[in-house]
Enzyme design. Sequence first.
Site, mmCIF file in Angstrom:
data_model
loop_
_atom_site.group_PDB
_atom_site.id
_atom_site.type_symbol
_atom_site.label_atom_id
_atom_site.label_comp_id
_atom_site.label_asym_id
_atom_site.label_seq_id
_atom_site.Cartn_x
_atom_site.Cartn_y
_atom_site.Cartn_z
ATOM 1 N N TYR A 88 0.817 -1.220 0.000
ATOM 2 C CA TYR A 88 0.000 0.000 0.000
ATOM 3 C C TYR A 88 0.849 1.269 0.000
ATOM 4 O O TYR A 88 1.901 1.316 0.625
ATOM 5 C CB TYR A 88 -0.893 0.042 1.250
ATOM 6 C CG TYR A 88 -1.901 -1.070 1.341
ATOM 7 C CD1 TYR A 88 -3.101 -0.996 0.645
ATOM 8 C CD2 TYR A 88 -1.667 -2.192 2.136
ATOM 9 C CE1 TYR A 88 -4.050 -2.002 0.747
ATOM 10 C CE2 TYR A 88 -2.605 -3.205 2.233
ATOM 11 C CZ TYR A 88 -3.787 -3.108 1.535
ATOM 12 O OH TYR A 88 -4.711 -4.109 1.625
ATOM 13 N N TRP A 89 0.322 2.289 -0.682
ATOM 14 C CA TRP A 89 0.841 3.649 -0.595
ATOM 15 C C TRP A 89 -0.368 4.551 -0.348
ATOM 16 O O TRP A 89 -1.035 4.981 -1.274
ATOM 17 C CB TRP A 89 1.545 4.058 -1.893
ATOM 18 C CG TRP A 89 2.840 3.352 -2.118
ATOM 19 C CD1 TRP A 89 4.091 3.827 -1.832
ATOM 20 C CD2 TRP A 89 3.043 2.056 -2.681
ATOM 21 N NE1 TRP A 89 5.050 2.899 -2.180
ATOM 22 C CE2 TRP A 89 4.433 1.803 -2.703
ATOM 23 C CE3 TRP A 89 2.175 1.060 -3.166
ATOM 24 C CZ2 TRP A 89 4.974 0.614 -3.197
ATOM 25 C CZ3 TRP A 89 2.712 -0.115 -3.646
ATOM 26 C CH2 TRP A 89 4.101 -0.331 -3.658
ATOM 27 N N ARG A 90 -0.668 4.797 0.910
ATOM 28 C CA ARG A 90 -1.894 5.539 1.215
ATOM 29 C C ARG A 90 -1.744 6.467 2.415
ATOM 30 O O ARG A 90 -2.742 6.964 2.945
ATOM 31 C CB ARG A 90 -3.065 4.574 1.456
ATOM 32 C CG ARG A 90 -2.832 3.580 2.581
ATOM 33 C CD ARG A 90 -3.990 2.628 2.712
ATOM 34 N NE ARG A 90 -3.759 1.686 3.810
ATOM 35 C CZ ARG A 90 -4.489 0.601 4.034
ATOM 36 N NH1 ARG A 90 -5.485 0.320 3.238
ATOM 37 N NH2 ARG A 90 -4.231 -0.192 5.044
ATOM 38 N N ASN A 154 -12.053 -7.070 8.605
ATOM 39 C CA ASN A 154 -10.932 -6.680 7.723
ATOM 40 C C ASN A 154 -9.767 -6.013 8.471
ATOM 41 O O ASN A 154 -9.569 -4.807 8.394
ATOM 42 C CB ASN A 154 -11.428 -5.732 6.627
ATOM 43 C CG ASN A 154 -11.780 -6.483 5.357
ATOM 44 O OD1 ASN A 154 -11.834 -7.710 5.361
ATOM 45 N ND2 ASN A 154 -12.016 -5.766 4.286
ATOM 46 N N ARG A 156 -5.863 -5.301 9.079
ATOM 47 C CA ARG A 156 -4.531 -5.281 8.470
ATOM 48 C C ARG A 156 -3.569 -4.689 9.501
ATOM 49 O O ARG A 156 -3.594 -3.474 9.755
ATOM 50 C CB ARG A 156 -4.515 -4.442 7.192
ATOM 51 C CG ARG A 156 -5.479 -4.912 6.117
ATOM 52 C CD ARG A 156 -5.036 -6.235 5.506
ATOM 53 N NE ARG A 156 -5.946 -6.639 4.435
ATOM 54 C CZ ARG A 156 -7.022 -7.394 4.596
ATOM 55 N NH1 ARG A 156 -7.343 -7.808 5.823
ATOM 56 N NH2 ARG A 156 -7.781 -7.729 3.577
ATOM 57 N N ALA A 241 -10.790 -9.440 -2.888
ATOM 58 C CA ALA A 241 -12.207 -9.047 -2.799
ATOM 59 C C ALA A 241 -13.155 -10.220 -2.576
ATOM 60 O O ALA A 241 -14.374 -10.042 -2.664
ATOM 61 C CB ALA A 241 -12.648 -8.252 -4.021
ATOM 62 N N ALA A 242 -12.642 -11.390 -2.238
ATOM 63 C CA ALA A 242 -13.543 -12.506 -1.931
ATOM 64 C C ALA A 242 -14.442 -12.162 -0.743
ATOM 65 O O ALA A 242 -15.665 -12.330 -0.798
ATOM 66 C CB ALA A 242 -12.737 -13.768 -1.649
ATOM 67 N N GLY A 243 -13.834 -11.654 0.325
ATOM 68 C CA GLY A 243 -14.627 -11.276 1.492
ATOM 69 C C GLY A 243 -15.517 -10.076 1.240
ATOM 70 O O GLY A 243 -16.651 -10.012 1.747
ATOM 71 N N ASP A 244 -15.026 -9.111 0.455
ATOM 72 C CA ASP A 244 -15.808 -7.913 0.163
ATOM 73 C C ASP A 244 -17.055 -8.260 -0.642
ATOM 74 O O ASP A 244 -18.139 -7.718 -0.398
ATOM 75 C CB ASP A 244 -14.963 -6.904 -0.626
ATOM 76 C CG ASP A 244 -13.628 -6.617 0.046
ATOM 77 O OD1 ASP A 244 -13.556 -6.696 1.280
ATOM 78 O OD2 ASP A 244 -12.665 -6.308 -0.690
#
Length: 288
Positions: A88-90, A154, A156, A241-244
Amino acid sequence: MIELREEADGRLSRGYGGDTFNTAVYLARLGTQTDYITALGDDSWSEELIAAWNAEGVGTQRVLRLPGRLPGLYIIQTDPKGERRFSYWRESAAARLLFQAPEAENIIDAIGTYDLIYLSGISLSLYGDNGRERLFNVLRAARSKGGRVAFDTNFRPRGWPDPDIARAAFRQAFEHADIILASTEDLDLLFGKSGVDKLLAFSDRAEIVLKYPDLTCRVLSQGEDIVVPGESADDVVDTTAAGDSFAAAYLNARLSGKGPQAAAAAGHRLAGQVVRYRGAIIPRDAMP
């Protein structure tokens, strides 16, 4: 966020995604009227994202635009079994300022007008202590007016400066949620071996949807304890995105009046299709 997918030859393919946004897209595709509430910049990438979201039928009238800011960015790498790794770059993404920017007042006030508010553990990690406090106040006010809150765990670890802060924030989210979508993987990472028990302590006041590594889904709702098995796909390409997508299909079914068992089956069905394609958002004609 902007999504870059690493192909087998090392090239990168560009798309877009992000956990709550993926759920919003799939909810819209399934027929639930959906708005996405976040912040973007005034750059060309943000314009492209807004156009793509509108094309999906996701409402963008409550997306805050902040001059000089940019969207977040992530790269997906997958192993031969389709398991993914994210980078990630956020840190400076516009979305982090949603609950701090003075320009967001009207947007924040509007959150309480929705029938269902959906957020995730990643959402909590973006806002900092003050932002989370304001978010929880908004959720409390919305529920007092009859709105409902769905929270997806979710978790992380890299998004949190301190595990104790994360645990406290998740407990608050559990207290404010009417529906909790969780995985044993998230709970073990966050709370250790007692994670499932800590979640089930809220089953007397919230509908709990708990997913296990073998794809079994357990739903505790209104005194019932239902187990809905899932089937592993033989042709998994990318589990992003399986869980999403599971969350989207589950919530869409519940909003449509279906029971927990049918909702979990719908979640399994959509997630089982999503993992057959690369990236978070599958082609529209691939929807089951």
